[in-house]
Design an enzyme around this catalytic site. Structure first.
Site, PDB file in Angstrom:
ATOM      1  N   PHE A  91       0.738  -0.972   0.252  1.00 26.87           N
ATOM      2  CA  PHE A  91       0.079  -0.039   0.475  1.00 26.87           C
ATOM      3  C   PHE A  91       1.097   0.901  -0.230  1.00 26.87           C
ATOM      4  O   PHE A  91       1.923   1.283   0.612  1.00 26.87           O
ATOM      5  CB  PHE A  91      -0.746  -0.066   1.116  1.00 26.87           C
ATOM      6  CG  PHE A  91      -1.763   1.107   1.263  1.00 26.87           C
ATOM      7  CD1 PHE A  91      -2.908   1.174   0.275  1.00 26.87           C
ATOM      8  CD2 PHE A  91      -1.960   2.217   2.241  1.00 26.87           C
ATOM      9  CE1 PHE A  91      -3.447   2.567   0.740  1.00 26.87           C
ATOM     10  CE2 PHE A  91      -2.441   3.445   2.857  1.00 26.87           C
ATOM     11  CZ  PHE A  91      -3.542   3.325   1.182  1.00 26.87           C
ATOM     12  N   GLU A  92       0.731   2.433  -0.704  1.00 27.82           N
ATOM     13  CA  GLU A  92       1.452   3.030  -1.440  1.00 27.82           C
ATOM     14  C   GLU A  92       0.030   4.276  -0.693  1.00 27.82           C
ATOM     15  O   GLU A  92      -0.437   4.981  -1.700  1.00 27.82           O
ATOM     16  CB  GLU A  92       1.827   3.155  -1.951  1.00 27.82           C
ATOM     17  CG  GLU A  92       2.591   5.103  -2.539  1.00 27.82           C
ATOM     18  CD  GLU A  92       2.985   5.351  -1.855  1.00 27.82           C
ATOM     19  OE1 GLU A  92       2.490   6.684  -1.219  1.00 27.82           O
ATOM     20  OE2 GLU A  92       4.355   5.650  -0.941  1.00 27.82           O
ATOM     21  N   PRO A  93      -0.431   5.263   0.421  1.00 24.97           N
ATOM     22  CA  PRO A  93      -1.055   6.186   0.435  1.00 24.97           C
ATOM     23  C   PRO A  93      -1.026   7.313  -0.372  1.00 24.97           C
ATOM     24  O   PRO A  93      -2.461   8.025  -0.323  1.00 24.97           O
ATOM     25  CB  PRO A  93      -0.744   6.372   2.590  1.00 24.97           C
ATOM     26  CG  PRO A  93       0.794   6.288   2.454  1.00 24.97           C
ATOM     27  CD  PRO A  93       1.344   4.801   1.458  1.00 24.97           C
TER      28      PRO A  93
END
Length: 488
Positions: free
Chosen positions: A249-251
């Protein structure tokens, strides 16, 4: 919320679904040349190249064109829409300015929809879905063929702060459409391969995670199912050449957030394909797979694809070279060593950013047995020796035309001194390097980071030349490179 329910089906159902649409996909592939937008044949396309095409699309019945924003430098961002269905499908391309393959494919797809062909299939599609295209989200970056926008940021890491007008436009359009499916279209490095194989990752996919736990809800599951469906199609035309991105996950990323916001986000990355420098075969694969996916979304048949079909796609790896020399004998300080040489050919843009030349590099040496090459030469029995400089200095560049370059290579010569080299010359159009009178040739050591220029000889006779990372077989006079270098 999506109107499609995630459903678990067997792989047998997947094969049945694929067979059901096989005729449509085959016809798309076989007739592609009729719809290819011929004016976009090179990768370094500009915003101005697209505007007449978009203007023409806007004049066609059933197509709608609206300006939805503009770039930092004031270039218009225009959305093209067609269809009457309840399901909105949103496709955007080139948020990185040097990733144009899918932009070209979008205009091929638009030509397909504007044609009178495939009338039954198009009627089915446009009755069920409404399709929206936002091509070239980063036109300022495209103008100079760079990844980032004029602000110097990566638009794909601007989903939270929304500092860029391009990023704000993407967010605003997604929110206004509440699109159920979003296709995030990119290019990736040609040096990616499908994990543990020599096959390039010609197409890579990702259904981005929407949280750190990488949970799979209905929205993300539907993205996975569409990707599983597209993979089955690509395997027909580029078997084994599909990879899957890591889903950490890359916010800050748009894909991850668009998934979180309720749009099934499908990342497509166009990688490498042998002897396809301008990525035109990959463009065709984008055209076929995206149209087929839209057809499956319109029919709802994609829900029959099991999630396992997504998980079975091999991970992306990055172990490809443009040229790999293996098992070469390397004489050094009175001893001999066995080495492999890994070579890549980075592109250097020419003035105006409309073309490029190669400035190649040795990027690795040693045991490269776990790496692969688009081209690999087993140099067992060959000694790696340095290239020599032509003994005569040419009086002018015109004198180059009298040279037999294959004869020079046969003599182990890869550097030619020329008086008065034009200052504007950045590369050599010949299979040898052009050098100034002051140029001092390399001392013969092979090192990471240097230009790959050397010979492979057997019994004291050169048989292969490597010049600027291009391989030439001297006895048969086979081999061709885009350019060599100019050294001053």
């Amino acid at each position: 919320m999506t109107r499609f329910l995630a459903a678990g089906f067997s792989l047998i159902s997947l094969f049945g679904l694929h067979a059901q649409n096989e005729g449509f996909t085959t016809r798309l592939y076989e007739t592609y040349g009729q719809y290819q937008e011929k004016s976009l044949s090179l990768r370094r396309i500009k915003h101005r190249d697209l505007q007449p095409l978009i203007d023409a699309v806007g004049q066609r019945p059933g197509f709608e064109v609206n300006q939805v924003g503009e770039s930092i430098e004031g270039r218009a961002l225009r959305l093209i829409s067609l269809g009457q269905g309840e399901v909105d499908v949103f496709l955007w391309s080139q948020m990185h300015g040097d990733e144009p393959t899918a932009t070209q494919a979008i205009f091929d797809i638009l030509n397909f929809f504007a044609s009178p062909d495939f009338s039954a299939e198009k009627e089915d599609i446009l009755r069920s879905v409404k399709i929206h295209f936002l091509p070239m989200l980063n036109p300022d970056g495209a103008e100079v063929f760079q990844r980032r926008n004029t602000l110097g940021i990566d638009i794909n890491r601007d989903a939270l702060r929304l500092q860029s007008p391009e990023g704000r436009t993407l967010k605003r359009v997604r929110d206004s459409l509440q699109a159920e499916f979003g296709f995030n279209l990119h290019d990736q490095s040609t040096y990616y391969n499908a994990e543990r194989t020599e096959k390039p990752a010609t197409i890579s996919y990702l259904a981005p995670a929407y949280n750190y736990e990488k949970e799979v809800n209905t929205v993300r599951a539907n993205a996975m199912r569409v990707i599983g469906y597209m993979n089955r199609i690509i395997q027909r035309y580029a078997p084994g050449q599909v990879g899957r991105y890591n889903d950490d996950f890359e916010p800050r990323a748009f894909g991850d957030n668009i998934q979180k916001w309720g749009t099934s986000a499908i990342l497509i990355e166009s990688g490498g394909y042998p002897d396809d420098v301008e990525k035109q075969e990959i463009r065709k694969l984008n055209y076929v797979s995206i149209l087929s996916a839209i057809y499956a979304i319109a029919s709802g048949n994609f829900v029959q694809v099991p999630l396992e079909a997504y998980e079975e796609i091999p991970q992306n790896d990055r172990k490809l070279f443009d040229l790999k020399i293996e098992n070469a004998t390397y004489p050094l300080l009175g001893k001999e060593y066995l080495i492999d040489v890994g070579i890549q050919r980075p592109e250097v843009d020419m003035e105006g950013h409309g073309d490029f030349w190669y400035s190649s590099r040795i990027v690795d040496l040693g045991d490269l047995s776990t790496f692969y090459g688009y081209k690999t030469l087993d140099a067992s029995g060959y000694s790696l020796v340095p290239a020599k400089v032509h003994p005569r200095t040419l009086e002018s560049v015109e004198a180059l035309e009298a040279l037999d370059f294959w004869e020079l290579l046969a003599d182990g010569i890869a550097y030619v001194r020329v008086k008065g080299l034009p200052a504007k010359w950045r590369s050599s159009p010949y299979p040898v390097h052009l050098v100034s009178e002051k140029f001092n040739p390399p001392q013969g050591r092979v090192e990471v980071g240097i230009n790959p220029t050397f010979f492979l000889e057997r019994e004291g006779k050169p048989e292969y030349a490597v010049v600027n990372g291009f391989l030439y077989h001297i006895p048969t006079r086979e081999g061709k490179g885009k350019n060599s270098m100019v050294f001053r």
